[in-house]
Design an enzyme around this catalytic site. Structure first.
Site, mmCIF file in Angstrom:
data_model
loop_
_atom_site.group_PDB
_atom_site.id
_atom_site.type_symbol
_atom_site.label_atom_id
_atom_site.label_comp_id
_atom_site.label_asym_id
_atom_site.label_seq_id
_atom_site.Cartn_x
_atom_site.Cartn_y
_atom_site.Cartn_z
ATOM 1 N N GLY A 236 0.773 -1.225 0.000
ATOM 2 C CA GLY A 236 0.000 0.000 0.000
ATOM 3 C C GLY A 236 0.803 1.272 0.000
ATOM 4 N N GLY A 238 2.709 2.393 -2.414
ATOM 5 C CA GLY A 238 2.692 3.038 -3.722
ATOM 6 C C GLY A 238 3.751 2.550 -4.684
ATOM 7 N N GLU A 455 -11.955 -0.058 28.477
ATOM 8 C CA GLU A 455 -11.404 0.949 27.569
ATOM 9 C C GLU A 455 -10.873 2.165 28.322
ATOM 10 O OE1 GLU A 455 -10.826 0.214 24.628
ATOM 11 O OE2 GLU A 455 -12.034 -1.596 24.552
ATOM 12 N N HIS A 458 -7.377 1.462 29.627
ATOM 13 C CA HIS A 458 -6.338 1.746 28.629
ATOM 14 C C HIS A 458 -6.017 3.234 28.588
ATOM 15 C CE1 HIS A 458 -6.053 -2.235 26.937
ATOM 16 N NE2 HIS A 458 -7.318 -2.268 26.550
#
Length: 716
Positions: A236, A238, A455, A458
């Site tokens: 990805g 390029g 969450e 974290h």
């Protein structure tokens, strides 16, 4: 005597005419042989059919049949007398076989003068049919030449069709021909103006193109044209796009073929296609040959078993061709791969691939230029700040950014807008890295509370550490790649090195989700599976690759297998050392786990406050979390260029996904250890839906780069 310069185009036309003539002669010979064979076969079959419908008799027997009155008519044909019996008459030969009027009897005409009178006296009809005479030349043309022409035309159409399909057996249908696509000038529609963020790679390729256009500038000083350049980088970034840009800038023929396009089921096809590719390139030199995914044919040759398979023959032919052509002709070979470590050493040496061009992930400036390229044809709103988007997309490659811009345009259309705004770009970025929202998920109140604390654990541990990446977004909305929620951490500045403190801080952040479950809910869930995998991988790299442990000092215990793919590595040490390294890794994990638990216990009030706000909003930004920790109003926090009241709903800075998809919170009694008192402000949702039983799953967040990796949330 004047020497007129020869025109290479005329030579090429003469060569093509000779090739066509040489290929037409065998076709005519084959067709002529088939025509003669068919003619003789038709004559034989016609004679066989005639023999089966007639029966030869003696002339005396013919006279007896006439005397007995059994003959209806007689026809003189080609020196024979064809005899037709009457309807009720029969003839029995010497062997006892009986024939009626359905079988034509014949005998040889002996040329008797009174035959006609004799037949007339017995009342028998007789005649000799008129056969017009045809010219022998016309008979030859109708019998042989015309069928030959028809078959030549039919076979040429068949072979042309097989050549287009690439099929055939034994060379029929151009199976040994190269199927490379040939581009001339700007036919690809891509130029260097369409490639951004790869300035070093463009510079190297621009020099090669300039060499093709102006060779005198370089040959005057004694420089030689490079034979080849190898483009290396992650998927990805390029590489193929750069090759297409070369086709658009070169103004010379450009041959493009994939490495897998050389090898097929027939033996010797790969080597034949390599030869044909370089022969065709030599005819139109100067030119460029591009081989995509060259690792399909360029892998290291296996010397353990002494094999010589089709792929090795193709590689050997490629090595010979790259050594054989004259660099002064202007043939340059470009190749692309993301697995350079598996390529054969003979292929990588100077003289074949003189340059190795690394196409790396773009930095901040490169991402900004890439976004500008991909948004040139996109209608943007006034609030769009591509600089903010470039900061938010750290670690993304060019393909990710192109996909993100397209997703943003699709989102704007879905919402009935005529321009893409800042919120569309940010939301589409999360779709690229975390997937779309799972609209049919049913989550109970107890599980929703565990997900929220997981969450926030974290995020809080990351916020309380000096070396951790700042939190960008926290959500408990299920996503297809982000499990039941995720915490997005993005760096504030470009970093190319990770210190030991950075790695340990990342491990603590990953383990903080499980630690929050233990501190608040007194339980452990399967949602931390992906966090544990990534934390263990970081700890193993710290010990085995980075030389950051006191026990092994700077001893390398493993080597990387695929640097540009998944970054996996294999251990190169004794079993005892491997076991000792595992014990060190376990000690690092245990220590970081304890430190994460202690951080959460020391900041329990902040943990509860952020978790309550997350349960209320279901998606919050890192700025909102920091506002809560600092005692400010979270509703006034900015999110990468989105300010309250600009394009977002009035009550928050970003669109709440859960409000549009209605995640169900079913009030159920928390079993066992989950029987903890509910926090105020987390009343169950009033929405109702049929109860659905979710299958237990492990955390499924795919491993990302350290600067853009959403953390997995707990699952059932």
């Amino acid at each position: 005597m004047d020497n007129k310069p020869t025109n290479p185009n005329d030579n090429r036309k003469n060569g093509n005419n000779n090739n066509r003539r040489n290929s037409l002669l065998p076709l005519i010979a084959i067709t002529l042989a088939l025509t003669v064979g068919i003619q003789y076969l038709s004559l034989y079959l016609g004679g066989a059919n005639t023999r089966s419908a007639t029966q030869e008799i003696m002339y005396s027997e013919f006279m007896d049949l006439v005397e007995d009155g059994k003959v209806e008519q007689v026809i003189l044909q080609d020196g024979n007398l064809e005899i037709t019996l009457k309807d009720d008459a029969t003839y029995t030969d010497q062997t006892g076989n009986t024939y009626d009027d359905t079988v034509t009897l014949f005998t040889v005409d002996l040329g008797e003068e009174n035959l006609g009178t004799w037949l007339h006296d017995h009342g028998i009809r007789f005649t000799e049919p008129y056969v017009p005479q045809m010219s022998p030349i016309m008979e030859l043309m109708i019998g042989y030449i015309l069928p030959v022409l028809i078959m030549v035309f039919a076979l040429s159409l068949l072979f042309r069709f097989m050549a287009k399909k690439g099929g055939g057996i034994g060379g029929i249908g151009n199976v040994g021909k190269s199927n490379a696509k040939v581009y001339m000038e700007k036919q690809t529609g891509v130029t260097f103006a369409d490639v951004a963020g790869q300035d070093e790679a463009k510079e190297s390729l621009e020099e090669i193109i300039d060499f093709l256009h102006n060779p005198a500038r370089y040959t005057a000083i004694g420089a030689k044209l490079p034979k080849g350049a190898l483009l290396v980088g992650s998927p990805g970034t390029g590489k193929t796009l750069l090759a297409k840009a070369v086709a658009g800038e070169a103004n010379v023929p450009f041959f493009s073929i994939s490495g897998s396009g050389f090898v097929e089921m027939f033996v010797g096809v790969g080597a034949s296609r390599v030869r044909d590719l370089f022969q065709e390139a030599a005819k139109v030199a100067p030119c460029i040959i591009f081989i995509d995914e060259i690792d399909a044919i360029g892998k290291t040759r296996d010397t353990r078993f002494g094999g010589n398979d089709e792929r090795e023959q193709t590689l050997n032919q490629l090595l010979a061709e790259m050594d054989g052509f004259d660099p002064s002709k202007g043939i340059i070979v470009l190749a692309a791969t993301n697995r350079p470590e598996v390529l054969d050493k003979a292929l990588l040496r100077p003289g074949r691939f003189d340059r190795r061009i690394t196409v790396d992930r773009p930095n901040l400036a490169g991402r900004l230029k890439t976004l500008e390229v991909h948004t040139r044809k996109i209608r943007l709103a006034e609030d769009v700040d591509l600089n903010k988007i470039a900061q938010a997309t750290a670690g993304c490659v060019g393909a990710d950014l192109a996909n993100m811009v397209n997703e943003a345009a699709l989102r704007a259309v879905r919402h009935g807008r005529h321009a893409v705004n800042q919120e569309d770009l940010l939301e589409s970025f999360e779709v690229v890295i975390a997937g779309t929202e799972k609209k049919g998920t049913v989550i109970t109140e107890a599980e929703k509370r565990i997900i929220a604390y997981h969450e926030v654990g974290h995020a809080l541990v990351a916020a309380k550490q000096k070396n951790a990446q700042p939190v960008t977004k926290i959500t408990i909305v299920p996503h297809t790649q982000g499990a039941l929620g995720y915490t997005l951490n993005l760096p504030e500045e470009e970093k190319f090195l990770m210190s030991k403190e950075d790695i340990l801080a990342e491990i603590r952040t990953l383990l903080a989700g499980r630690s929050a479950e233990e501190v608040v809910c007194n339980t452990q869930t399967s949602g931390a599976a992906n966090d544990i995998e990534r934390a263990t991988e970081l700890a193993q790299n710290l010990v085995a690759r980075f030389g950051m442990s006191d026990e092994f000092d700077m001893m390398a215990l493993g080597s990387v297998n695929s640097q540009y793919l998944d970054g996996s590595y294999s251990m190169n040490c004794a079993q005892e050392t491997y076991a000792a390294a595992d014990r060190v890794v376990a000690q690092i994990i245990r220590q970081c786990h304890q430190e994460a638990r202690q951080l959460l216990m020391d900041n329990r009030e902040m943990l509860d406050a952020v978790a309550q706000y997350l349960l209320k909003k279901e998606t919050i930004t890192g700025q909102e979390m920091m506002a809560i920790l600092e005692g400010r109003d979270p509703e006034q926090a900015e999110y990468f260029g989105i300010t309250p009241g600009s394009s977002a709903p009035k009550d928050r800075s970003i669109e709440p996904p859960a409000r549009s998809i209605h995640i169900i919170s079913e009030p159920v009694a928390a079993p066992g250890a989950l029987d903890a008192p509910q926090d105020p402000g987390t009343e169950p949702s009033q929405d109702t839906a049929p109860a659905a039983e979710s299958n237990a799953q492990e955390g499924s967040t795919s491993s990302q780069e350290p600067d853009a990796s959403p953390d997995a949330a707990p699952k059932e």
